[in-house]
Motif scaffolding. Structure first.
Motif, PDB file in Angstrom:
ATOM      1  N   ILE A 182     -23.076 -27.471 -40.939  1.00  0.00           N
ATOM      2  CA  ILE A 182     -22.708 -26.990 -39.612  1.00  0.00           C
ATOM      3  C   ILE A 182     -23.608 -25.776 -39.381  1.00  0.00           C
ATOM      4  CG2 ILE A 182     -20.870 -25.965 -38.230  1.00  0.00           C
ATOM      5  CD1 ILE A 182     -18.828 -27.460 -39.909  1.00  0.00           C
ATOM      6  N   SER A 183     -24.411 -25.801 -38.329  1.00  0.00           N
ATOM      7  CA  SER A 183     -25.414 -24.744 -38.159  1.00  0.00           C
ATOM      8  C   SER A 183     -24.763 -23.434 -37.716  1.00  0.00           C
ATOM      9  CB  SER A 183     -26.440 -25.172 -37.115  1.00  0.00           C
ATOM     10  OG  SER A 183     -25.831 -25.160 -35.839  1.00  0.00           O
ATOM     11  N   GLU A 184     -25.524 -22.370 -37.857  1.00  0.00           N
ATOM     12  CA  GLU A 184     -25.089 -21.046 -37.394  1.00  0.00           C
ATOM     13  C   GLU A 184     -24.745 -21.114 -35.897  1.00  0.00           C
ATOM     14  OE1 GLU A 184     -24.991 -18.511 -39.615  1.00  0.00           O
ATOM     15  OE2 GLU A 184     -24.766 -16.766 -38.315  1.00  0.00           O
ATOM     16  N   GLN A 185     -25.567 -21.855 -35.157  1.00  0.00           N
ATOM     17  CA  GLN A 185     -25.300 -22.002 -33.712  1.00  0.00           C
ATOM     18  C   GLN A 185     -23.958 -22.717 -33.475  1.00  0.00           C
ATOM     19  OE1 GLN A 185     -27.145 -20.681 -31.105  1.00  0.00           O
ATOM     20  NE2 GLN A 185     -25.349 -21.323 -29.912  1.00  0.00           N
ATOM     21  N   ASP A 186     -23.699 -23.755 -34.281  1.00  0.00           N
ATOM     22  CA  ASP A 186     -22.413 -24.456 -34.151  1.00  0.00           C
ATOM     23  C   ASP A 186     -21.253 -23.482 -34.391  1.00  0.00           C
ATOM     24  OD1 ASP A 186     -23.774 -26.836 -33.780  1.00  0.00           O
ATOM     25  OD2 ASP A 186     -23.607 -27.453 -35.881  1.00  0.00           O
ATOM     26  N   LEU A 187     -21.413 -22.642 -35.413  1.00  0.00           N
ATOM     27  CA  LEU A 187     -20.351 -21.677 -35.715  1.00  0.00           C
ATOM     28  C   LEU A 187     -20.155 -20.715 -34.546  1.00  0.00           C
ATOM     29  CD1 LEU A 187     -20.696 -20.500 -39.450  1.00  0.00           C
ATOM     30  CD2 LEU A 187     -19.031 -22.076 -38.482  1.00  0.00           C
ATOM     31  N   ARG A 188     -21.296 -20.316 -33.944  1.00  0.00           N
ATOM     32  CA  ARG A 188     -21.212 -19.401 -32.790  1.00  0.00           C
ATOM     33  C   ARG A 188     -20.470 -20.057 -31.625  1.00  0.00           C
ATOM     34  NH1 ARG A 188     -25.933 -16.811 -34.115  1.00  0.00           N
ATOM     35  NH2 ARG A 188     -27.259 -18.519 -33.445  1.00  0.00           N
ATOM     36  N   ASP A 189     -20.656 -21.372 -31.485  1.00  0.00           N
ATOM     37  CA  ASP A 189     -20.067 -22.082 -30.341  1.00  0.00           C
ATOM     38  C   ASP A 189     -18.591 -22.436 -30.526  1.00  0.00           C
ATOM     39  OD1 ASP A 189     -22.462 -21.990 -29.071  1.00  0.00           O
ATOM     40  OD2 ASP A 189     -23.085 -24.030 -29.610  1.00  0.00           O
ATOM     41  N   VAL A 190     -18.083 -22.254 -31.745  1.00  0.00           N
ATOM     42  CA  VAL A 190     -16.678 -22.616 -31.990  1.00  0.00           C
ATOM     43  C   VAL A 190     -15.775 -21.833 -31.028  1.00  0.00           C
ATOM     44  CG1 VAL A 190     -14.778 -22.382 -33.650  1.00  0.00           C
ATOM     45  CG2 VAL A 190     -17.007 -23.250 -34.411  1.00  0.00           C
ATOM     46  N   ASP A 191     -14.901 -22.554 -30.331  1.00  0.00           N
ATOM     47  CA  ASP A 191     -13.976 -21.828 -29.443  1.00  0.00           C
ATOM     48  C   ASP A 191     -12.510 -22.026 -29.835  1.00  0.00           C
ATOM     49  OD1 ASP A 191     -13.455 -24.377 -28.524  1.00  0.00           O
ATOM     50  OD2 ASP A 191     -14.341 -24.079 -26.540  1.00  0.00           O
ATOM     51  N   LYS A 192     -12.294 -22.809 -30.895  1.00  0.00           N
ATOM     52  CA  LYS A 192     -10.925 -23.013 -31.345  1.00  0.00           C
ATOM     53  C   LYS A 192     -10.947 -23.514 -32.789  1.00  0.00           C
ATOM     54  CE  LYS A 192      -6.639 -25.133 -30.054  1.00  0.00           C
ATOM     55  NZ  LYS A 192      -5.922 -25.969 -29.127  1.00  0.00           N
ATOM     56  N   VAL A 193     -10.007 -23.075 -33.573  1.00  0.00           N
ATOM     57  CA  VAL A 193      -9.947 -23.494 -34.978  1.00  0.00           C
ATOM     58  C   VAL A 193      -8.594 -24.155 -35.244  1.00  0.00           C
ATOM     59  CG1 VAL A 193      -9.995 -22.703 -37.392  1.00  0.00           C
ATOM     60  CG2 VAL A 193     -11.446 -21.564 -35.681  1.00  0.00           C
ATOM     61  N   PHE A 194      -8.641 -25.278 -35.919  1.00  0.00           N
ATOM     62  CA  PHE A 194      -7.425 -25.890 -36.448  1.00  0.00           C
ATOM     63  C   PHE A 194      -7.532 -25.841 -37.962  1.00  0.00           C
ATOM     64  CE2 PHE A 194      -7.084 -28.166 -32.376  1.00  0.00           C
ATOM     65  CZ  PHE A 194      -5.709 -28.200 -32.192  1.00  0.00           C
ATOM     66  N   GLN A 247     -19.052 -13.213 -38.505  1.00  0.00           N
ATOM     67  CA  GLN A 247     -20.465 -12.841 -38.627  1.00  0.00           C
ATOM     68  C   GLN A 247     -21.304 -13.608 -37.590  1.00  0.00           C
ATOM     69  OE1 GLN A 247     -22.165 -12.637 -42.823  1.00  0.00           O
ATOM     70  NE2 GLN A 247     -22.670 -14.715 -42.260  1.00  0.00           N
ATOM     71  N   ALA A 248     -21.077 -14.917 -37.495  1.00  0.00           N
ATOM     72  CA  ALA A 248     -21.847 -15.734 -36.555  1.00  0.00           C
ATOM     73  C   ALA A 248     -21.545 -15.323 -35.117  1.00  0.00           C
ATOM     74  CB  ALA A 248     -21.528 -17.214 -36.760  1.00  0.00           C
ATOM     75  N   ARG A 249     -20.301 -15.022 -34.833  1.00  0.00           N
ATOM     76  CA  ARG A 249     -19.895 -14.702 -33.469  1.00  0.00           C
ATOM     77  C   ARG A 249     -20.129 -13.251 -33.105  1.00  0.00           C
ATOM     78  NH1 ARG A 249     -16.295 -17.487 -30.849  1.00  0.00           N
ATOM     79  NH2 ARG A 249     -14.955 -15.710 -30.385  1.00  0.00           N
ATOM     80  N   GLY A 250     -20.416 -12.427 -34.129  1.00  0.00           N
ATOM     81  CA  GLY A 250     -20.657 -11.014 -33.873  1.00  0.00           C
ATOM     82  C   GLY A 250     -19.385 -10.247 -33.535  1.00  0.00           C
ATOM     83  N   THR A 251     -18.233 -10.780 -33.911  1.00  0.00           N
ATOM     84  CA  THR A 251     -16.989 -10.045 -33.643  1.00  0.00           C
ATOM     85  C   THR A 251     -16.723  -8.985 -34.711  1.00  0.00           C
ATOM     86  OG1 THR A 251     -15.817 -11.891 -34.670  1.00  0.00           O
ATOM     87  CG2 THR A 251     -15.814 -11.806 -32.266  1.00  0.00           C
ATOM     88  N   LYS A 252     -17.527  -9.005 -35.763  1.00  0.00           N
ATOM     89  CA  LYS A 252     -17.469  -7.945 -36.783  1.00  0.00           C
ATOM     90  C   LYS A 252     -18.894  -7.502 -37.041  1.00  0.00           C
ATOM     91  CE  LYS A 252     -13.291  -7.473 -38.727  1.00  0.00           C
ATOM     92  NZ  LYS A 252     -12.845  -6.103 -38.766  1.00  0.00           N
TER      93      LYS A 252
END
Ligand code: BG6
Length: 368
Positions: A40-52, A176-181
């Motif tokens: 799963i690419s870094e970009q995919d992780l950035r695009d995640v908008d919901k987690v189950f 880290q990918a989303r830059g929330t930390k």
């Protein structure tokens, strides 16, 4: 092979510091959290908008713990689902949904069906698994292995703690990918995780008290477990262990729900285990739990309180006080679970039950 222990489970409880250290090893380098087989690419992780998080049994509880961390660190909605329920609802998923499938064996049929369903809806699936090359990781887009080593005891112990650590790595990688930390915050969280094996070692050096208590309570008819925030899944896991191993009626409750029903169960002498949050971390929660304990004590319950060392405020309300090392709020489940494992195993042993092979249970359940 049981390392001088009567049961594998007791050996596996003691192996938890190593299970945690091995699970974390190699996952932080050059200032970054790294996952394993990352398809799963870094970009995919950035695009995640919901987690189950989907899982069964103790693995499900590891997901409940992770929800608090991932929502807090990543500002993402997280739903934790029993795999057997997820599959047969109509969960709302798309390619920006990350489904984290947590399974020690990697073969649990309910969890496997859940990820098949998720992938058919184009969601990305990350397996957190303890067994190399098992079916669930094979059918996932990415895998993060827990390196707890083989777990023989049917009731999960070291794999459960390793699952919490691995779920936290997923949370940090997302943050880290989303830059929330900020990178230094991610590094600090990882360092705190790395200190946990030593904290668990300290808990292990004090389990004699829990064993003695278990022997005193071996004839109890029921035990209740209360917790709040991350202490709530710890309470659920404590109750599950007691059901699995000691065949005792046990329930875990969110302490805030006490007044909405469970308080009716309190009667003279009923053992109630309470997981106290740190007085420094979440002072409000701590105060609320103190008032819960005083309510149940006033109604005659026997209060068994797990609290941070040096927390004197709790002493007057605790018939038995189990001290835990000081760790950050989100990491407390990694230390608070350990005495509860010992408690259940020791009650089961006192009752003459097979701790490793509880009746009617299997290590991995490959039917739905
Ligand atoms: C149960 C085991 O049947 O399956 C539990 O007895 C375990 O200990 C649960 O937590 C889920 O198993 P797995 O392998 O998917 O983590």
């Amino acid at each position: 092979e049981k390392g001088g222990h009567e049961y594998f489970m007791l050996k596996e409880i003691e192996e938890q510091p190593d299970a945690l250290a091995n699970t974390l090893r190699g996952h932080f380098a050059d200032g970054r959290v790294l996952l394993d087989e990352q398809r799963i690419s870094e970009q995919d992780l950035r695009d995640v908008d919901k987690v189950f998080v989907v899982a069964c049994g103790s693995a499900y509880h590891s997901g409940l713990v992770a929800k608090y961390a991932i929502e807090h660190w990543c500002r993402l909605p997280v739903e934790v689902e029993l795999a057997s329920e997820f599959r047969y609802r109509d969960p709302v998923l798309d390619r920006d949904t990350l489904v984290v499938a947590v399974s020690q064996s990697g073969e649990t049929a309910d969890t496997l069906e859940a990820i098949r369903h998720a992938r058919a809806q184009k969601a990305r699936v990350l397996a957190v698994c303890n067994t190399n090359g098992a079916q669930i990781p094979r059918e996932s887009d990415a895998v993060l292995y827990t390196h707890a080593g083989p777990e023989i005891g049917v009731a999960s112990t070291k794999a459960f703690l390793a699952q919490i650590a691995a779920n936290y790595l997923v949370g940090l990688a997302l943050a880290q990918a989303r830059g929330t930390k900020y990178p230094d915050e991610v590094a600090r969280e990882f360092e705190e995780l790395e200190a946990i094996p030593d904290a668990v070692r300290r808990v292990l050096s004090t389990v004699a008290q829990m064993r003695a208590l278990a022997r005193q309570l071996a004839d109890a008819k029921a035990v209740l477990f209360l917790g709040r925030h991350v202490g709530y899944p710890v309470a659920l896991e404590g109750a599950l262990k007691l059901k699995e191993l000691a065949y005792m009626h046990a329930e875990g409750f969110a302490a805030g729900e006490l007044k909405h029903g469970p308080i009716a169960l309190i009667e003279e002498g009923l053992p109630v285990v309470v997981v106290m949050p740190s007085p420094k971390g979440r002072a409000v929660l701590h105060a609320k739990l103190l008032s819960n304990i005083s309510e149940i004590q006033a109604r005659g319950a026997r209060t068994i309180v797990l609290a941070e060392e040096g927390d004197e405020t709790v002493r007057p309300f605790a018939d038995d006080l189990i001290e835990l090392p000081t760790v950050s709020t989100l990491l407390q489940p990694l230390v608070a679970t350990v005495p509860l494992q010992v408690f259940s195993a020791e009650i089961a042993r006192s009752r003459g039950y097979d701790v490793d092979k509880p009746r009617n249970l299997a290590k991995s359940v490959t039917v739905e």
